[in-house]
Motif scaffolding. Structure first.
Motif, mmCIF file in Angstrom:
data_model
loop_
_atom_site.group_PDB
_atom_site.id
_atom_site.type_symbol
_atom_site.label_atom_id
_atom_site.label_comp_id
_atom_site.label_asym_id
_atom_site.label_seq_id
_atom_site.Cartn_x
_atom_site.Cartn_y
_atom_site.Cartn_z
ATOM 1 N N GLU A 104 0.815 -1.217 0.000
ATOM 2 C CA GLU A 104 0.000 0.000 0.000
ATOM 3 C C GLU A 104 0.852 1.271 0.000
ATOM 4 O O GLU A 104 0.595 2.173 -0.812
ATOM 5 N N PRO A 105 1.871 1.393 0.883
ATOM 6 C CA PRO A 105 2.708 2.601 0.821
ATOM 7 C C PRO A 105 3.414 2.766 -0.533
ATOM 8 O O PRO A 105 3.537 3.897 -1.027
ATOM 9 N N ALA A 157 2.295 1.745 -3.448
ATOM 10 C CA ALA A 157 1.279 2.178 -4.410
ATOM 11 C C ALA A 157 0.997 3.667 -4.240
ATOM 12 O O ALA A 157 0.848 4.399 -5.223
ATOM 13 N N ARG A 158 0.938 4.117 -2.988
ATOM 14 C CA ARG A 158 0.706 5.549 -2.702
ATOM 15 C C ARG A 158 1.871 6.385 -3.227
ATOM 16 O O ARG A 158 1.677 7.443 -3.811
ATOM 17 N N LYS A 159 3.093 5.899 -3.033
ATOM 18 C CA LYS A 159 4.276 6.602 -3.538
ATOM 19 C C LYS A 159 4.210 6.727 -5.056
ATOM 20 O O LYS A 159 4.456 7.806 -5.607
ATOM 21 N N LYS A 160 3.876 5.634 -5.718
ATOM 22 C CA LYS A 160 3.787 5.645 -7.179
ATOM 23 C C LYS A 160 2.739 6.651 -7.641
ATOM 24 O O LYS A 160 2.957 7.395 -8.600
ATOM 25 N N GLU A 161 1.606 6.669 -6.949
ATOM 26 C CA GLU A 161 0.535 7.614 -7.279
ATOM 27 C C GLU A 161 1.019 9.058 -7.119
ATOM 28 O O GLU A 161 0.781 9.901 -7.978
ATOM 29 N N LEU A 162 1.690 9.349 -6.007
ATOM 30 C CA LEU A 162 2.169 10.707 -5.764
ATOM 31 C C LEU A 162 3.228 11.120 -6.775
ATOM 32 O O LEU A 162 3.216 12.253 -7.261
ATOM 33 N N ASN A 165 2.035 12.418 -10.121
ATOM 34 C CA ASN A 165 1.369 13.711 -10.163
ATOM 35 C C ASN A 165 2.230 14.747 -9.425
ATOM 36 O O ASN A 165 1.963 15.081 -8.279
ATOM 37 N N ARG A 186 0.531 17.756 -7.581
ATOM 38 C CA ARG A 186 -0.123 17.371 -6.318
ATOM 39 C C ARG A 186 0.923 17.169 -5.225
ATOM 40 O O ARG A 186 0.744 17.599 -4.092
ATOM 41 N N LEU A 187 2.022 16.523 -5.568
ATOM 42 C CA LEU A 187 3.088 16.292 -4.609
ATOM 43 C C LEU A 187 3.678 17.615 -4.138
ATOM 44 O O LEU A 187 3.884 17.815 -2.935
#
Length: 83
Positions: free
Chosen positions: A35-36, A38-43, A46, A49-50
């Motif tokens: 999960e962390p 996946a969140r890193k990849k998402e951030l 973008n 947003r980051l």
């Protein structure tokens, strides 16, 4: 708990080796970090947003640091025109 029992049983009976334990540990770490990561990849996908998150966090940190610094200055007598 089941992994602890697996390790206890396997190690005390020589039913498993160190490589088996390391493989189980790696699998558990990968599961825990999914999960962390996946969140890193998402951030990272973008950047705007980051940057916004970093900017908001920095502003909050500055406000809190300023409160702390003002409290310290007050306790030391540096506020209120006493010096």
């Amino acid at each position: 708990p089941e992994d602890i029992e697996w390790v206890r049983q396997g190690c005390t009976t020589a039913g498993i080796g160190c490589g088996d334990c390391k493989a189980r540990l790696a699998a558990n770490i990968n599961k825990f970090m999914a999960e962390p990561l996946a969140r890193k990849k998402e951030l990272l996908s973008n950047p705007k947003r980051l940057d916004s998150i970093i900017e908001e966090g920095s502003a909050k940190a500055r406000r809190e640091a300023q409160k702390t610094l003002n409290a310290l200055k007050e306790k030391m007598g540096f506020l209120g025109g006493r010096i």
